[in-house]
Design a protein around this motif. Structure first.
Motif, short mmCIF file in Angstrom:
data_model
loop_
_atom_site.label_atom_id
_atom_site.label_comp_id
_atom_site.label_asym_id
_atom_site.label_seq_id
_atom_site.Cartn_x
_atom_site.Cartn_y
_atom_site.Cartn_z
N ALA A 20 -64.22 3.26 4.05
CA ALA A 20 -64.05 4.28 5.09
C ALA A 20 -62.73 5.02 4.90
O ALA A 20 -62.67 6.25 4.97
CB ALA A 20 -64.11 3.63 6.47
N LEU A 21 -61.65 4.25 4.63
CA LEU A 21 -60.34 4.89 4.44
C LEU A 21 -60.38 5.81 3.22
O LEU A 21 -59.83 6.92 3.25
CB LEU A 21 -59.26 3.83 4.26
CG LEU A 21 -58.75 3.21 5.56
CD1 LEU A 21 -57.66 2.20 5.26
CD2 LEU A 21 -58.22 4.28 6.50
N ALA A 22 -61.04 5.35 2.14
CA ALA A 22 -61.09 6.17 0.92
C ALA A 22 -61.84 7.47 1.18
O ALA A 22 -61.42 8.54 0.73
CB ALA A 22 -61.77 5.38 -0.21
N ILE A 23 -62.95 7.39 1.93
CA ILE A 23 -63.71 8.61 2.22
C ILE A 23 -62.85 9.59 3.01
O ILE A 23 -62.80 10.79 2.71
CB ILE A 23 -65.00 8.26 3.00
CG1 ILE A 23 -65.96 7.52 2.10
CG2 ILE A 23 -65.66 9.51 3.54
CD1 ILE A 23 -67.12 6.93 2.83
N LEU A 63 -65.32 -2.62 14.30
CA LEU A 63 -64.88 -1.99 13.05
C LEU A 63 -65.44 -0.58 12.96
O LEU A 63 -64.72 0.38 12.61
CB LEU A 63 -65.32 -2.83 11.86
CG LEU A 63 -64.77 -2.44 10.51
CD1 LEU A 63 -63.26 -2.42 10.53
CD2 LEU A 63 -65.26 -3.41 9.45
N VAL A 64 -66.73 -0.43 13.29
CA VAL A 64 -67.35 0.90 13.28
C VAL A 64 -66.60 1.81 14.25
O VAL A 64 -66.26 2.96 13.92
CB VAL A 64 -68.84 0.81 13.67
CG1 VAL A 64 -69.42 2.20 13.82
CG2 VAL A 64 -69.60 0.03 12.63
N ALA A 65 -66.33 1.29 15.45
CA ALA A 65 -65.64 2.12 16.45
C ALA A 65 -64.28 2.54 15.93
O ALA A 65 -63.90 3.71 16.06
CB ALA A 65 -65.50 1.34 17.75
N ALA A 66 -63.55 1.61 15.31
CA ALA A 66 -62.21 1.95 14.81
C ALA A 66 -62.30 3.01 13.73
O ALA A 66 -61.57 4.01 13.75
CB ALA A 66 -61.52 0.70 14.27
N ALA A 67 -63.22 2.83 12.77
CA ALA A 67 -63.33 3.80 11.67
C ALA A 67 -63.73 5.17 12.19
O ALA A 67 -63.15 6.19 11.81
CB ALA A 67 -64.36 3.30 10.65
N MET A 68 -64.72 5.22 13.08
CA MET A 68 -65.18 6.52 13.56
C MET A 68 -64.12 7.19 14.42
O MET A 68 -63.95 8.40 14.37
CB MET A 68 -66.49 6.38 14.35
CG MET A 68 -67.66 5.85 13.58
SD MET A 68 -67.91 6.59 11.96
CE MET A 68 -68.41 8.23 12.39
N LEU A 69 -63.41 6.38 15.22
CA LEU A 69 -62.40 6.99 16.09
C LEU A 69 -61.27 7.57 15.24
O LEU A 69 -60.77 8.66 15.51
CB LEU A 69 -61.86 5.95 17.07
CG LEU A 69 -61.03 6.51 18.22
CD1 LEU A 69 -61.87 7.47 19.03
CD2 LEU A 69 -60.53 5.41 19.11
#
Lengths: 179, 315
Positions: A20-23, A63-69
């Motif tokens: 997610a961070l790389a994207i 984790l999904v919430a953190a990445a999307m936020l």
């Protein structure tokens, strides 16, 4: 055996976070400062959905919430709305993950496509109702179409490069329960 | 077998579902708070970007450089023709430079004769573009100058040639530039030539349309567009571009700035525009000074009730 499985789950989660961070990193590179009339596919969403449909234990809701936020914040979207919608969709996929395991891929693709279409339109509708300026319709629709078309590519990459595959029919978790 | 799993789910899943529901509600709540009280959440967003993006900086610059190098590589193939082309252009430009310098001197002389006071020069701080908006729906870039360098919201930003956008969102070390092509960008401009005012309204295309022109027939194509300074947000006189017409006959701006290659941007320190808010006091003062209204003057008190009460309390 149990430790191995638990470790595998945690590496899976770490791997999702790194991807997610790389994207986000590649999306933020200042390469595209001209406006375009087509939208690039939303890769982060596709990766999240592919994980949720195939390895739901690697993408816990927090984790999904953190990445999307984080992506909402960095990409200048209204914070929270897209995160909430994606969370709902991943939870739906997660609850269907066991029954979807035996489905052929086109059906999974169809389900994901309907989900992406629904949350995109819901996002747009809510923004329009609350009088937030929205992007041109054509841009949203092309992005939606390209995103849906790109799903098999992302799944293939995840399957062959990262080994994100559905658990086999008789697989068990660390407590011996059937997955 | 499957029954076992379901039985175990039955006492975990309601709690889990509740927590997930709470999480989703929190997210929607955040969105609602953003909608109601946008500046506060936008400040949080600026702080998050300020904390996250500069950490990527060490990797972003080389990766961007490599990608640009690869895309430049194709142009090396016709480097000879390019060289000739540039020499030709340089010849023409030299002639123009002479003309410009002559006119500049003439201008200075005429100004001196007229004793004309010019606006103070704008000073600027230059920043490097760190990141773009990352989404096709927003047109903005992130600069590596921020509140620490004294950057304020609303300041105009230019590349070497023309207006690029305005500062929208300032963090400690970073600030966001909303480009003039963004859908929420509106900039008051004046079309030189015909002297008409218009609004440059971004619409996510490379040539933003010009709205609210009074008499579009009087506009000539290729007229220069500069900012007008109306509304007191932008300083006037910054070059934006030229008027062009699209295939539907709508007037648009061809931008002078090269938005395809944004690397270094100048943030102009824009002085607050002074407004003249009080009416002229020379002919008719609104309030009579106290000492000018003697308490026993009946006619003056009759004319102005405020003075009458003041006179009564004084008396």
């Amino acid at each position: 055996m149990a430790e191995v499985t638990a470790r595998r789950v945690w590496t899976g989660r770490l791997r999702y976070a790194v991807i997610a961070l790389a994207i986000l990193f590649f999306q933020l590179l200042p390469l595209q400062t001209l406006p375009r009339n087509w939208g690039a596919p939303d890769i982060l969403l596709l990766v999240t959905l592919a994980f949720a449909a195939r390895r739901p234990d690697h993408v816990p809701a927090l984790l999904v919430a953190a990445a999307m936020l984080l992506s909402d914040m960095l990409l200048q979207r209204p914070p929270g709305l897209w995160t909430g919608l994606v969370l709902i969709l991943t939870e739906l996929l997660r609850s269907r993950a066991r029954s979807m395991r035996s489905l052929p891929f086109p059906l999974e693709w169809g389900f994901v496509a309907i989900g992406i279409g629904a949350i995109t339109l819901a996002n747009r509708a809510i923004l329009a109702i609350l009088l937030v300026p929205v992007a041109p319709m054509g841009l949203t629709l092309t992005q939606l179409a390209i995103t849906i078309v790109a799903y098999p590519i992302v799944v293939a990459l995840a399957h062959f490069a990262l080994r994100v595959n559905r658990p086999a029919q008789g697989a068990v978790d660390e407590f011996g329960h059937r997955l | 077998m499957a029954r076992d799993r379901n039985a175990q789910d039955d006492f975990i899943s309601p709690v889990r579902r509740l927590l997930i529901g709470l999480l989703v509600l929190c997210m929607f709540g955040l969105f609602v708070v953003w909608r109601i009280d946008s500046p506060r959440v936008e400040r949080i967003r600026a702080a998050i970007i300020d904390a996250v993006v500069p950490n990527f900086d060490w990797a972003m610059a080389p990766v961007t450089g490599v990608v640009n190098l690869v895309s430049d590589f194709r142009s090396y193939q016709r480097i000879y023709e390019q060289n000739l082309e540039l020499r030709r252009e340089l010849q023409i430009m030299k002639a123009w430079r002479e003309a410009a310098m002559r006119l500049d001197q003439e201008n200075a002389k005429l100004r001196d004769l007229n004793n004309l006071a010019l606006d103070p020069q704008l000073t600027y701080v230059t920043g490097v573009v760190l990141a773009d908006s990352g989404s096709p729906f927003r047109q903005s870039v992130l600069l590596n100058v921020g509140a620490r360098d004294g950057v304020l919201d609303g300041w105009p930003t230019m590349d070497g040639m023309g207006l690029v956008g305005r500062i929208a969102g300032v963090g400690g070390d970073t600030s966001r530039v909303m480009l003039v092509t963004d859908t929420s960008s509106r900039i008051p401009v004046i079309l030189e030539g015909s002297g008409q005012r218009a609004i440059l309204a971004g619409d996510n295309t490379i040539n933003p349309p010009l709205d609210f022109i009074e008499v579009p027939d009087r506009v000539k194509l290729a007229d220069r567009i500069v900012t007008s300074g109306d509304g007191g947000v932008f300083p006037g006189g910054l070059l934006v571009g030229h008027v062009v017409e699209d295939s539907n006959g709508r007037l648009r701006a061809r931008l002078a700035a090269d938005l395809g290659r944004l690397e270094f941007l100048r943030v102009l320190r824009s002085q607050a525009i002074e407004r003249i808010s009080d009416p002229g006091t020379l002919l008719a003062p609104l309030q009579m000074p106290d000492f000018a209204a003697p308490p026993d003057d009946e006619t003056a008190a009759g004319e102005d009730p405020a003075d009458a009460t003041a006179g009564a309390t004084d008396g």
